[in-house]
Motif scaffolding. Structure first.
Motif, PDB file in Angstrom:
ATOM      1  N   SER A  17      -7.152   8.943   1.311  1.00 47.59           N
ATOM      2  CA  SER A  17      -6.069   7.958   1.468  1.00 47.59           C
ATOM      3  C   SER A  17      -6.556   6.752   2.278  1.00 47.59           C
ATOM      4  CB  SER A  17      -4.866   8.598   2.166  1.00 47.59           C
ATOM      5  OG  SER A  17      -4.474   9.757   1.469  1.00 47.59           O
ATOM      6  N   TYR A  34      -0.182   7.875   3.141  1.00 47.61           N
ATOM      7  CA  TYR A  34      -0.331   8.948   4.108  1.00 47.61           C
ATOM      8  C   TYR A  34      -0.795  10.194   3.381  1.00 47.61           C
ATOM      9  CZ  TYR A  34       1.943   5.659   7.067  1.00 47.61           C
ATOM     10  OH  TYR A  34       2.228   4.514   7.757  1.00 47.61           O
ATOM     11  N   GLY A  36      -1.238  14.080   1.838  1.00 46.92           N
ATOM     12  CA  GLY A  36      -0.534  15.194   1.207  1.00 46.92           C
ATOM     13  C   GLY A  36       0.331  14.896  -0.011  1.00 46.92           C
ATOM     14  N   ASP A  83      -3.819   8.812  -5.708  1.00 47.21           N
ATOM     15  CA  ASP A  83      -4.258   9.589  -4.546  1.00 47.21           C
ATOM     16  C   ASP A  83      -3.704  11.004  -4.704  1.00 47.21           C
ATOM     17  OD1 ASP A  83      -5.335  10.181  -2.106  1.00 47.21           O
ATOM     18  OD2 ASP A  83      -3.672   9.342  -0.941  1.00 47.21           O
TER      19      ASP A  83
HETATM   20 MG   LIG Z   1      -4.562  11.784   1.772  1.00 48.93          MG
END
Ligand SMILES: [Mg+2]
Ligand SMILES: Nc1nc2c(ncn2[C@@H]2O[C@H](COP(=O)(O)OP(=O)(O)OP(=O)(O)O)[C@@H](O)[C@H]2O)c(=O)[nH]1
Length: 378
Positions: A17, A34, A36, A83
């Motif tokens: 990221s 960010y 996840g 991402d």
């Molecule tokens: Mg990441």
């Protein structure tokens, strides 16, 4: 018409990221990425609806963790970046995410024009999860690039050792004669640490950007090649299913139990010569044949009784579906590839592109907006 997709994959916390934020200059902006989540950036409203619609099949848990952003950035006018949450070894991914993580990854892998697999040199953790990922990347080797990120956290000597160790671990997982390109750098906005090879890191960054440029320039060729690859797989699948169906009909009789007949065939495809029959068709490589076990699963979800043989799909005027597909694989798609290649070449180098009609021609073939016609084509 959709833009090429650049996919970021790799273990957790390797800086995926951060790298995207850096490439897009998003640090400290409210839409920086960010950790996840699956986050495709730059999806135009209409393109998003079309390109990503079939992701719905992965369920609400996934959709809640899937977000798209349209961010004003020159690079994002030309590509879509995706991402992904990092892979954690020794943890069941499905349980962790609450959705079929590997299947979702496969969906993106199958569609990506460039796949950047990032690693952190301070924790080269090649375990089962990563092996699984590389198994999923099979067939997409030419799209894979490795990123050895955070390279300024190590001395040059340590970095060289890690570079060797990385290749040592990855070699059994990637089945190609030519090793993938590895970019070694520290892709974040902070200054490189002193006494590290900053010149090399900057050159690597430039090469990565050239790679991205290449993906943009070759997007039409890539797309046609992808469609052709997919068509080859669909053709093989159709032939295998057809052979199962024909064998099932041939072995069934008024007195036989259809379930028993079917189980015997699917348990012993060798005995019934299913794969041999498929291989006897033109232009089928045994390396492209799916594992017989895949058809256990396939027929469990799609009962064999619902299929008609391929010969039923031949019309008096329209011909046979499979013949059309073979024509596309053998002639039409390669033909299209050549003509698009020529046009792209002319547009890039401005050789014979000197008339207005030529410009329109390029425009039509590339489906570009007028301002994106390459400047060398007058
Ligand atoms: Mg990441
Ligand atoms: N030294 C160094 N640290 C970095 C670099 N890039 C990222 N980091 C740090 O590494 C940590 C993880 O970065 P992320 O960008 O969240 O990593 P990620 O791969 O997206 O992580 P997941 O999404 O959890 O898989 C953060 O603390 C970053 O500040 C780098 O180039 N050098």
């Amino acid at each position: 018409m959709s833009k090429p997709m650049v996919l970021f994959l790799g273990p957790w916390s390797v800086g995926k990221s951060t790298m995207i934020n850096y490439l897009l200059d998003l640090d400290d902006k409210h839409y920086q990425l960010y950790t996840g989540r699956f986050q495709p950036e730059s999806i135009m409203a209409t393109e998003g609806a079309r390109t990503f619609a079939s992701l719905e099949k992965f369920g609400q848990n996934f959709l809640e963790r899937f977000s798209g952003y349209e961010i004003p950035h020159r690079l994002l006018e030309r590509i879509t970046i995706v991402d992904t949450p990092g892979i954690i070894e020794n943890e069941a991914t499905a349980a962790r995410y609450g959705y079929p993580f590997n299947d979702v990854c496969q969906w993106f892998i199958d569609r990506a024009d460039l796949i950047l697999v990032a690693f952190d040199p301070t924790k080269l953790d090649v375990g089962l999860e990563l092996e699984m990922l590389f198994r999923q990347l099979k067939g997409r080797e030419s799209q894979i690039r490795i990123v050895l990120n955070k390279a300024d956290s190590l001395s040059t000597q340590e970095l060289m050792r890690v570079y060797g160790a990385l290749f040592w671990s990855l070699a059994p997982l990637i089945n190609v004669t030519e090793p993938p390109r590895v970019y070694v750098s520290s892709f974040w906005p902070r200054a490189f640490r002193v006494n590290t090879n900053s010149r090399l890191f900057l050159m690597e960054e430039t090469s990565l950007l050239d790679d991205l440029r290449q993906v943009i320039a070759n997007r039409m060729e890539n797309k046609i090649a992808f469609i052709r690859q997919h068509a080859i797989r669909v053709r093989i699948h159709a032939l295998v299913v057809d052979r199962y169906v024909q064998t099932f009909h041939a072995k069934s009789s008024f007195f036989s139990d259809p379930d028993e007949v079917f189980t015997e065939i699917v348990d012993n495809p060798e005995k019934f010569g299913i794969y041999k029959a498929v291989l006897s068709h033109n232009n089928i490589s045994k390396f492209d044949l799916p594992e017989p076990a895949a058809y256990y699963e396939f027929f469990a979800m799609n009962p064999i009784s619902q299929f008609r043989t391929l010969s039923h799909h031949c019309g008096f005027t329209g011909g046979c579906l499979l013949d059309k597909m073979e024509r596309a694989i053998a002639y039409e798609l390669p033909g299209l590839l050549t003509s698009v290649g020529n046009i792209a070449h002319r547009a890039r180098f401005g050789q014979t592109c000197s008339t207005v009609s030529c410009k329109l021609h390029v425009h039509r073939h590339f489906q570009l907006k007028p301002h994106t016609v390459p400047p060398k084509c007058p």
